[in-house]
Design an enzyme around this catalytic site. Structure first.
Site, mmCIF file in Angstrom:
data_model
loop_
_atom_site.group_PDB
_atom_site.id
_atom_site.type_symbol
_atom_site.label_atom_id
_atom_site.label_comp_id
_atom_site.label_asym_id
_atom_site.label_seq_id
_atom_site.Cartn_x
_atom_site.Cartn_y
_atom_site.Cartn_z
ATOM 1 N N TYR A 439 30.534 58.423 44.885
ATOM 2 C CA TYR A 439 31.832 58.545 45.580
ATOM 3 C C TYR A 439 31.808 57.947 46.984
ATOM 4 O O TYR A 439 30.780 57.503 47.445
ATOM 5 C CB TYR A 439 32.441 59.941 45.498
ATOM 6 C CG TYR A 439 31.842 61.159 46.159
ATOM 7 C CD1 TYR A 439 30.755 61.123 46.999
ATOM 8 C CD2 TYR A 439 32.450 62.409 45.926
ATOM 9 C CE1 TYR A 439 30.273 62.299 47.585
ATOM 10 C CE2 TYR A 439 31.973 63.576 46.496
ATOM 11 C CZ TYR A 439 30.889 63.522 47.328
ATOM 12 O OH TYR A 439 30.426 64.666 47.901
ATOM 13 N N GLU A 440 32.959 57.877 47.601
ATOM 14 C CA GLU A 440 33.096 57.192 48.900
ATOM 15 C C GLU A 440 32.601 55.752 48.848
ATOM 16 O O GLU A 440 31.986 55.269 49.803
ATOM 17 C CB GLU A 440 32.348 57.955 49.997
ATOM 18 C CG GLU A 440 33.068 59.159 50.518
ATOM 19 C CD GLU A 440 34.513 58.827 50.874
ATOM 20 O OE1 GLU A 440 35.375 59.616 50.461
ATOM 21 O OE2 GLU A 440 34.784 57.808 51.535
ATOM 22 N N GLY A 441 32.858 55.058 47.760
ATOM 23 C CA GLY A 441 32.330 53.706 47.562
ATOM 24 C C GLY A 441 30.970 53.793 46.927
ATOM 25 O O GLY A 441 30.015 54.226 47.580
#
Lengths: 596, 596
Positions: A439-441
């Site tokens: 997550y978050e890239g």
């Protein structure tokens, strides 16, 4: 059993001795920061995390969140813990005092954040997302938006979220379909579906302030046509009174591998009232404010779970008895020695420990520069610090979570078969840690951000903010025999990083696939050198303290040993990474897609 | 969604072209093995795995096993699948025809085993454990024991188990407390508690034959006093009729991280009737027969799940669209390119693929030598093959499961955030794969077995069986320019392995901690060289086939590319491994245990 005691002594050592934060008492937000006050904050934070959050970690995993008819119930105990949390004023630790925050440096808030994540990652996601919303509104909101939303977000009375992802669009936000139709009253009508929304719906706060990316019809195509909107769950009327329910509903929650106590929501927007935050089509700029902070925080999640895994594994290894030390029985009166006598158990424990302590120092160094980038009076220093933070943010996000995942797995491995059983709590740490890499890239995106954006930006200006201090440190200690076991491996690895940087610069110019194929290995190489640099600084400091602070000699001696372990058993990976990444893109790209 | 099609073409290529199994048609059990028959077996096996087992994989994970009052219910569909499985005669594929087996080579059974594990690891554990029991009884049982138990175990009518672990004793079996009191009728009365017993209780077979390690009172202390017993769930009376229920009960099943469809049981023995298998106090010898076969099988689990992860990730990467190829849009008419255009996705897919195909070849090479070790008419060849298998068994167990776990995580990573959601099935593969690193001897134990037992055994005789063919291959191709990109990296890495071997031999003599601290890195180094060797052989073969079998050029060309990837992006790890393992034990052992 999960074992966790906040590493307060290490936080203090890094802050005061390695980073010498007391030299910055003249800076805004650092002024009142006497060592005693910092200690008190750390101890209070530790107490809350150890006594309130840790005991809920396994039960929340087993219970999970419950979805019913648009509402989400968090696991038992979360509501009470959240009450205690906001009463302690922890939500607004580093927020603007003008809106009720405590105005402390972010580097301090980062330490408390690490503790919370170590004790209960799922719980930490609720206030964690609010922090991002506060920053975005603080940096991009109008005065009215700030006074309407910030005080309650900062006090923790309301929660905040980030809404980016849609079913068909994650990394590639240009594909976004959520629409924002301008209304006659300057508001927008938001319609669309967002997925993977952490804390999108829950029962901890009376209102939830969604920050939502959407496209205003007629804007530029792709990512340049994206705008950011404030969409509160309940519309805010007079002052901070709650009015009508807005047109946003949680449609379901995801069944995930881990962080079961954290609600991951599908959010349906149907003619929801939204307020533009920042300008039209300027959504990505505002969103990046949140994303960068979130990426640093996610990096620290990797470290935080590795710390809990380390402490749990160390406790088990001192207790569980199997076999005898190869050098002769250590406790001959017992049926067997504790497994900590075995070199392979040690190798795993030392790997985790060397990572944790080095990563903590790096995160705090970057955290300090994050503070400098906003509060330092000198503009040049602010810019330099911002460059350093920009460069190392993807490194912290990806390297900390990749190695953090390896580390929690080492923790499980120390338990042998028992680690695979839910009861010991080690497999939960593995499941919880796994999300930080996606997550978050996803971490591959971090590597592209580093190689494609951060390296070339401003002709390599960001890179210099990291290379320069490393280079200086190596030169300063060039003739120092005592430091040689640390500085020599650092210099060698730094040379490899420079070589890799040159290679990417040259090859990437003519063929972007060359840089992209090298990106993940390059990021890890930089992460290793960064930890090597921090370890060299830690050792330099510990050697001084050995004489100054004789009561704590064991603490400093352990740093020398652990630093040596890092240099001799972890840093050598830089050699194979250089070799791999300079092998070129052909071996990666040659197969036809249909052959897979 | 989990995607799996059995890699039949690869099995056949390795078997016929790389290993040239048709040259051994003169050996017992190989005689009737015409290529057509092998193809038919593979295709039937593939059909069963793809159509019957794969569809049950996710549902069995969600449902798990149910324990009630001593009984265990397996997940829905397992009973029917097991019926089909035994009707197909799959249980006895490599077993002795005298007792109803089909007498095929083990290398063939190994391929079918890989397919089953790929499709449904939980299901495979039920017949998998029976195979071990068959081998132990076949090799160490009396004639009467063989006729009593083997036919029903081989037909799959009955199941088998291995009972080693107790709550306080896993690796260190000398601490065992389960007691076997001799009775007047030559039986033994078994009392004690065993844990982590795979398939200890279930509803698939009418009887379960437990092989149980226990101590006969008055025997030698520690591991030398351990004996092995046959303890059937139902006593067998006339012929194979079932009599009284024996004094063994399942007390509970474990709640685990994964393989939820496999029952992991606590087994309570209370005055259970046991029959000595092999001599008194000779239990470990008999148990090792089972353990070595089980360790190879567990190694293949790592490969098998990596194969499913690879296929699933490749399918997703060709379908999911995000972003554009850096070299220019590949499918400009679509809103975005499929993510397989991105070098970092390719890097992960290629890593998995290069591991899978190389590991499969290594497993099959060792499987062939496992056959030679029993059926070859030449005694010297039998011994040589046994030595090779003994050396590489811990390597396959630990390296395949360690890298297999990394590989399934790459598979999840290719899915981004979606990989963390249960629905896609990728997180199940990660949870399922994790056990292979801890059971059948945690991987650290495998490394100690390699370094402490296999290397020094018979003055390094085992090692020569591996080093000699590698050395010969390198010399044979010394002047071959076309093979240089493969042979040169192999030679370099082989040199490192030789260097590491010497270092361990020298240092380990004076200080066993030196060898033990190096063991895990050494095992991985050997695993990489072994895969490098197999890849060089694969490429050598593929280059010949390119001209002979022009209809399948793409298959062979892909081998050249993938082999190159292995040499340039995976084998370089040997350099850092050598550096780490020769750094010495001090950095691992220096800290006082209390400092952890």
């Amino acid at each position: 059993m999960q074992t966790y005691r906040a590493p307060v002594e290490d936080f203090r050592f890094i802050l005061h001795d390695v980073l010498k934060v007391d030299n910055y008492r003249n800076l805004p937000s650092f002024e009142e920061l006497a060592p005693d006050l910092i200690s008190a904050i750390f101890q209070e934070g530790a107490k809350f995390c150890e006594e309130q959050l840790l005991p809920l970690n396994a039960s929340a995993d087993a219970e999970g969140c419950r979805y019913e008819d648009g509402e989400v119930k968090t696991p038992s105990g979360f509501k009470e813990a959240y009450e205690t949390y906001i009463q302690g004023g922890w939500t607004g630790l580093a927020s603007d005092p003008e809106y009720g925050g405590q105005g402390l440096p972010r580097v301090i808030a980062g330490c408390i954040g690490e503790m919370m994540m170590s004790a209960n990652l799922s719980f930490s996601t609720y206030p964690g997302l609010s922090t991002g919303a506060v920053e975005a509104i603080h940096n991009h909101g109008s005065e009215q938006q700030k006074t309407t939303y910030l005080p309650n977000l900062i006090s923790g009375k309301w929660g905040g979220t980030m809404n980016l992802t849609e079913p068909h669009c994650g990394t590639d936000l240009g594909l976004m379909r959520t629409k924002a139709e301008p209304q006659s009253d300057d508001t927008y009508s938001i319609t669309g579906t967002k997925i993977f929304i952490t804390s999108g719906e829950h029962d901890l706060t009376e209102n939830i302030v969604h920050l939502v990316l959407a496209k205003v019809p007629g804007g530029p195509p792709g990512i340049r046509g994206v705008s950011l909107f404030i969409v509160p769950k309940f519309l805010v009327t007079d002052g901070d009174a709650l009015g009508e329910r807005n047109g946003v509903r949680c449609g379901s929650i995801e069944h995930k591998m881990g962080i079961n106590g954290s609600a991951t929501c599908v959010m349906n927007y149907e003619d929801a009232t939204g307020y533009l935050l920042g300008g039209e089509h300027k959504g990505m700029r505002a969103m990046f404010t949140m994303m960068n902070a979130a990426r640093l925080a996610v990096g620290i999640q990797g470290l935080a779970l590795s710390e809990t895994a380390y402490q749990s594994a160390a406790a088990y290894a001192k207790e569980r008895r199997q076999g005898r030390a190869l050098s002769g029985a250590k406790e001959p009166d017992e049926a067997a020695d504790p497994i900590i006598v075995h070199p392979d158990i040690r190798r795993m424990l030392m790997s985790m420990r060397a990572f944790n302590e080095g990563a903590r120092a790096l995160a705090m160094w970057v955290g300090l520069h994050l503070d400098f980038s906003t509060v330092h009076p000198d503009e040049r220093t602010r810019q330099d610090s911002e460059d350093l933070v920009a460069l190392l943010t993807p490194v912290i996000k990806a390297y900390f979570t990749d190695y953090g995942f390896e580390a929690v797995n080492m923790g499980l491995q120390c338990f042998g078969g028992a680690g695979y059983i839910q009861e010991t709590g080690m497999e939960q740490l593995v499941r919880d840690a796994r999300i930080s890499q996606v997550y978050e890239g996803a971490n591959g995106i971090q590597a592209l951000d580093l190689v494609g954006r951060k390296l070339p930006a401003h002709m390599g200006r960001s890179l210099r903010q990291f290379f320069h201090p490393v280079d200086q440190f190596i030169q300063k200690h060039a003739g120092d025999e005592d430091m040689r076991p640390y500085v020599a491996p650092l210099a060698k690895s730094f040379g490899r990083l420079q070589q890799a940087t040159l290679w990417i610069g040259e090859q990437g110019l003519s063929d972007p696939d060359q840089a992209a194929a090298a990106a993940s290995d390059y990021l890890r190489l930089m992460g290793l050198v960064a930890l090597g640099f921090m370890w060299a600084r830690i050792v330099e400091t510990a050697r001084q303290k050995l004489d100054e602070d004789v009561d704590n000699r064991e603490f400093y001696e352990a740093k020398l040993v652990t630093g040596r372990f890092f240099m001799e058993r972890m840093l050598p990976d830089t050699s194979s990474l250089l070799s791999k990444l300079t092998s070129g893109a052909a071996n990666v790209m040659a197969l036809d897609a249909a052959a897979f």
